[in-house]
Design a protein around this motif. Sequence first.
Motif, PDB file in Angstrom:
ATOM      1  N   LEU A   1       1.440   7.379  -9.019  1.00  0.00           N
ATOM      2  CA  LEU A   1       0.943   6.749  -7.817  1.00  0.00           C
ATOM      3  C   LEU A   1       0.048   7.659  -6.965  1.00  0.00           C
ATOM      4  CD1 LEU A   1       3.795   4.342  -6.462  1.00  0.00           C
ATOM      5  CD2 LEU A   1       1.613   3.816  -7.981  1.00  0.00           C
ATOM      6  N   GLU A   2      -0.793   7.085  -6.026  1.00  0.00           N
ATOM      7  CA  GLU A   2      -1.401   7.899  -5.244  1.00  0.00           C
ATOM      8  C   GLU A   2      -1.410   7.516  -4.028  1.00  0.00           C
ATOM      9  OE1 GLU A   2      -2.699  10.825  -5.980  1.00  0.00           O
ATOM     10  OE2 GLU A   2      -2.519  10.944  -8.210  1.00  0.00           O
ATOM     11  N   PRO A   3      -1.493   8.424  -3.003  1.00  0.00           N
ATOM     12  CA  PRO A   3      -1.597   7.818  -1.331  1.00  0.00           C
ATOM     13  C   PRO A   3      -2.565   7.020  -1.194  1.00  0.00           C
ATOM     14  CG  PRO A   3      -0.925  10.200  -1.431  1.00  0.00           C
ATOM     15  CD  PRO A   3      -1.309   9.809  -2.816  1.00  0.00           C
ATOM     16  N   GLY A   4      -2.359   5.793  -0.627  1.00  0.00           N
ATOM     17  CA  GLY A   4      -3.427   4.761  -0.331  1.00  0.00           C
ATOM     18  C   GLY A   4      -3.719   3.921  -1.505  1.00  0.00           C
ATOM     19  N   GLN A   5      -2.948   3.963  -2.680  1.00  0.00           N
ATOM     20  CA  GLN A   5      -3.161   3.107  -3.515  1.00  0.00           C
ATOM     21  C   GLN A   5      -2.596   1.665  -3.313  1.00  0.00           C
ATOM     22  OE1 GLN A   5      -1.850   4.668  -7.384  1.00  0.00           O
ATOM     23  NE2 GLN A   5      -1.643   2.505  -8.401  1.00  0.00           N
ATOM     24  N   SER A   6      -3.168   0.583  -3.672  1.00  0.00           N
ATOM     25  CA  SER A   6      -2.772  -0.727  -3.531  1.00  0.00           C
ATOM     26  C   SER A   6      -1.721  -1.223  -4.928  1.00  0.00           C
ATOM     27  CB  SER A   6      -3.859  -1.564  -3.192  1.00  0.00           C
ATOM     28  OG  SER A   6      -4.419  -1.410  -2.101  1.00  0.00           O
TER      29      SER A   6
ATOM     30  N   ASP B   1      17.983   8.853  -3.744  1.00  0.00           N
ATOM     31  CA  ASP B   1      16.818   9.847  -3.410  1.00  0.00           C
ATOM     32  C   ASP B   1      15.561   8.902  -3.228  1.00  0.00           C
ATOM     33  OD1 ASP B   1      18.289  11.924  -3.816  1.00  0.00           O
ATOM     34  OD2 ASP B   1      17.413  12.472  -5.611  1.00  0.00           O
ATOM     35  N   ALA B   2      14.973   9.275  -1.944  1.00  0.00           N
ATOM     36  CA  ALA B   2      13.692   8.655  -1.737  1.00  0.00           C
ATOM     37  C   ALA B   2      12.487   8.964  -2.938  1.00  0.00           C
ATOM     38  CB  ALA B   2      13.161   9.000  -0.546  1.00  0.00           C
ATOM     39  N   ILE B   3      12.009   7.942  -3.302  1.00  0.00           N
ATOM     40  CA  ILE B   3      10.689   7.877  -4.405  1.00  0.00           C
ATOM     41  C   ILE B   3       9.440   7.731  -3.853  1.00  0.00           C
ATOM     42  CG2 ILE B   3      10.073   7.164  -6.515  1.00  0.00           C
ATOM     43  CD1 ILE B   3      12.648   6.504  -7.259  1.00  0.00           C
ATOM     44  N   VAL B   4       9.272   6.580  -3.022  1.00  0.00           N
ATOM     45  CA  VAL B   4       7.948   6.390  -2.582  1.00  0.00           C
ATOM     46  C   VAL B   4       8.096   5.498  -1.626  1.00  0.00           C
ATOM     47  CG1 VAL B   4       7.642   4.485  -4.120  1.00  0.00           C
ATOM     48  CG2 VAL B   4       5.651   5.591  -3.098  1.00  0.00           C
ATOM     49  N   ASP B   5       7.297   5.461  -0.255  1.00  0.00           N
ATOM     50  CA  ASP B   5       7.314   4.596   0.689  1.00  0.00           C
ATOM     51  C   ASP B   5       5.933   3.786   0.575  1.00  0.00           C
ATOM     52  OD1 ASP B   5       9.437   5.701   1.682  1.00  0.00           O
ATOM     53  OD2 ASP B   5       8.594   6.827   3.175  1.00  0.00           O
ATOM     54  N   ILE B   6       6.194   2.519   0.677  1.00  0.00           N
ATOM     55  CA  ILE B   6       5.128   1.392   0.692  1.00  0.00           C
ATOM     56  C   ILE B   6       4.931   0.668   1.846  1.00  0.00           C
ATOM     57  CG2 ILE B   6       4.116  -0.678  -0.703  1.00  0.00           C
ATOM     58  CD1 ILE B   6       5.969   0.514  -3.289  1.00  0.00           C
ATOM     59  N   SER B   7       3.973   0.341   2.383  1.00  0.00           N
ATOM     60  CA  SER B   7       3.886  -0.784   3.487  1.00  0.00           C
ATOM     61  C   SER B   7       3.220  -2.271   3.014  1.00  0.00           C
ATOM     62  CB  SER B   7       2.839  -0.080   4.553  1.00  0.00           C
ATOM     63  OG  SER B   7       1.488  -0.067   4.116  1.00  0.00           O
ATOM     64  N   ASN B   8       3.583  -3.216   3.709  1.00  0.00           N
ATOM     65  CA  ASN B   8       3.189  -4.327   3.430  1.00  0.00           C
ATOM     66  C   ASN B   8       3.192  -5.171   4.787  1.00  0.00           C
ATOM     67  OD1 ASN B   8       3.350  -7.362   2.838  1.00  0.00           O
ATOM     68  ND2 ASN B   8       3.560  -6.643   0.812  1.00  0.00           N
ATOM     69  N   THR B   9       2.230  -5.497   5.412  1.00  0.00           N
ATOM     70  CA  THR B   9       2.171  -6.132   6.724  1.00  0.00           C
ATOM     71  C   THR B   9       2.513  -7.559   6.690  1.00  0.00           C
ATOM     72  OG1 THR B   9       0.057  -4.744   7.222  1.00  0.00           O
ATOM     73  CG2 THR B   9       0.540  -6.593   8.580  1.00  0.00           C
TER      74      THR B   9
ATOM     75  N   ARG C   1       0.766  -1.222  -0.058  1.00  0.00           N
ATOM     76  CA  ARG C   1       0.204   0.130   0.004  1.00  0.00           C
ATOM     77  C   ARG C   1       0.748   1.171   0.021  1.00  0.00           C
ATOM     78  NH1 ARG C   1      -2.472   3.501   3.905  1.00  0.00           N
ATOM     79  NH2 ARG C   1      -4.569   4.182   3.374  1.00  0.00           N
ATOM     80  N   VAL C   2       0.502   2.216  -0.868  1.00  0.00           N
ATOM     81  CA  VAL C   2       1.407   3.468  -1.044  1.00  0.00           C
ATOM     82  C   VAL C   2       1.136   4.343   0.200  1.00  0.00           C
ATOM     83  CG1 VAL C   2       1.841   5.467  -2.420  1.00  0.00           C
ATOM     84  CG2 VAL C   2       1.332   3.422  -3.631  1.00  0.00           C
ATOM     85  N   GLU C   3       2.116   4.662   1.082  1.00  0.00           N
ATOM     86  CA  GLU C   3       2.135   5.356   2.226  1.00  0.00           C
ATOM     87  C   GLU C   3       2.412   6.913   2.076  1.00  0.00           C
ATOM     88  OE1 GLU C   3       0.529   4.574   4.798  1.00  0.00           O
ATOM     89  OE2 GLU C   3       0.350   2.260   4.335  1.00  0.00           O
ATOM     90  N   LYS C   4       3.508   7.305   1.349  1.00  0.00           N
ATOM     91  CA  LYS C   4       4.274   8.434   1.299  1.00  0.00           C
ATOM     92  C   LYS C   4       4.710   8.589  -0.210  1.00  0.00           C
ATOM     93  CE  LYS C   4       6.676  12.087   3.514  1.00  0.00           C
ATOM     94  NZ  LYS C   4       7.525  12.463   4.716  1.00  0.00           N
ATOM     95  N   ILE C   5       4.421   9.647  -0.948  1.00  0.00           N
ATOM     96  CA  ILE C   5       5.281   9.639  -2.296  1.00  0.00           C
ATOM     97  C   ILE C   5       6.021  10.947  -2.172  1.00  0.00           C
ATOM     98  CG2 ILE C   5       4.664  10.475  -4.725  1.00  0.00           C
ATOM     99  CD1 ILE C   5       2.245   9.254  -4.456  1.00  0.00           C
TER     100      ILE C   5
END
Length: 416
Positions: free
Chosen positions: A247-252, A99-107, A83-87
Amino acid sequence: MDKPLQKNFWQKWRITISSLVLFVIIVVLWVAAAPDNDRILRVDKNTLSIAVVTQGIFEDVIPLRGEVMPLRTLYLDAIDGGRVEKIHMEDGARVAVGDAIVDISNTRLQLESITREAQVSEQINLLQTQELNLARNELEHKRNLNELEHQINVESQRVGRMRPLIKQQLISMAELKDAEDNLAYLKKRQQLISEAREVDLALQAAQMKQLRDSVASLNNNLTFARTNVASLNVKAPIAGRLTAFNLEPGQSLMPGERFGQIDDPDHFKLMAQVDEFYMNRTRVDQTALAKINQQEFPLRIKKIYPQVINGQFRVDLVFSGEQPANISRGQTLQLRLQMGANEPAQLIPNNSFFQDTGGYWIFVVSADGKHAQRREIKLGRRNSQFIEVLSGLDLNEQVIVSPYTLYKDIDSLKIY
């Protein structure tokens, strides 16, 4: 007395002449009525394109339209999804390494990493316990062997003192025999304990190796799990321009889904589509020229894609020398791909008839321009303007080069 009348020519030969005339009429009617094997079609001259077989220099080149593409592209994929958390970056931004591009979470990955850590801790504790048991066993064996060695020394000295006493008849032979038996027992026991120690050492060494291998494997798995977790915070592995990033925040994101790419912003290649007719004549390192602002830039084919789609296959070309300035991705350039040497040849225009006949036959126009007869020919190389004639046609003959859609099953044409 009557005189017989003299017969004139007609009266004399009329039956013969009539028979001959009748025979000629029958022959003419039979010829007229007989089926004609030739399939003939009347065609308006204004609907035809007629060309002359000429002599000239055949330029063995084909024109192509090349699309400017980045020379190197690195794709960004969500290997395990999430899940996209931060762009951190926007599409089209230039990025540097790290360089940071995007943060994704995966439980699931995070729980897997925790589980791996617990398994490693458990195995390490088991390994330490086994090492402690091994040390204790080794210490116990040493203590037993040391004690036995002492007892053997004491018993050996006792047997040594008893033997002279036998001669003096101060002790009985049975007492000496008991002492010697006890000494032999102690030595045998010492041997068995030594053998047991060696067996324990070998078994415990194997167990220790197995445990260490298990810990190493678990550590590798833990490292892999931690790497996967760390990869959820996507950073730029190379410098370049971030594209196809929407990408958009919250996108799976599904496992393996591609969400962007990093393109080399300074170096380019050209992607071109080539007619499948030239597949067998196209090779890697084949040369081409691109003309930009009256300046020619040499290129070479770097890669050929064998898949044929809609009658064309793809090639990638790279600049052999200096790259043109001020070109950008998506721009279209005109190319001339060199297929072979330029040589003298008989030529006919490269027109629509080739698609209908495959180059195996053509309609040749008569000298008076009123008829055209189908004739088998052999053609060679093609470029965008001309086709090389190998056999079947003579210089200055006229041929029909317009489409043959309506003439595929026709043997000759009557032109009006």
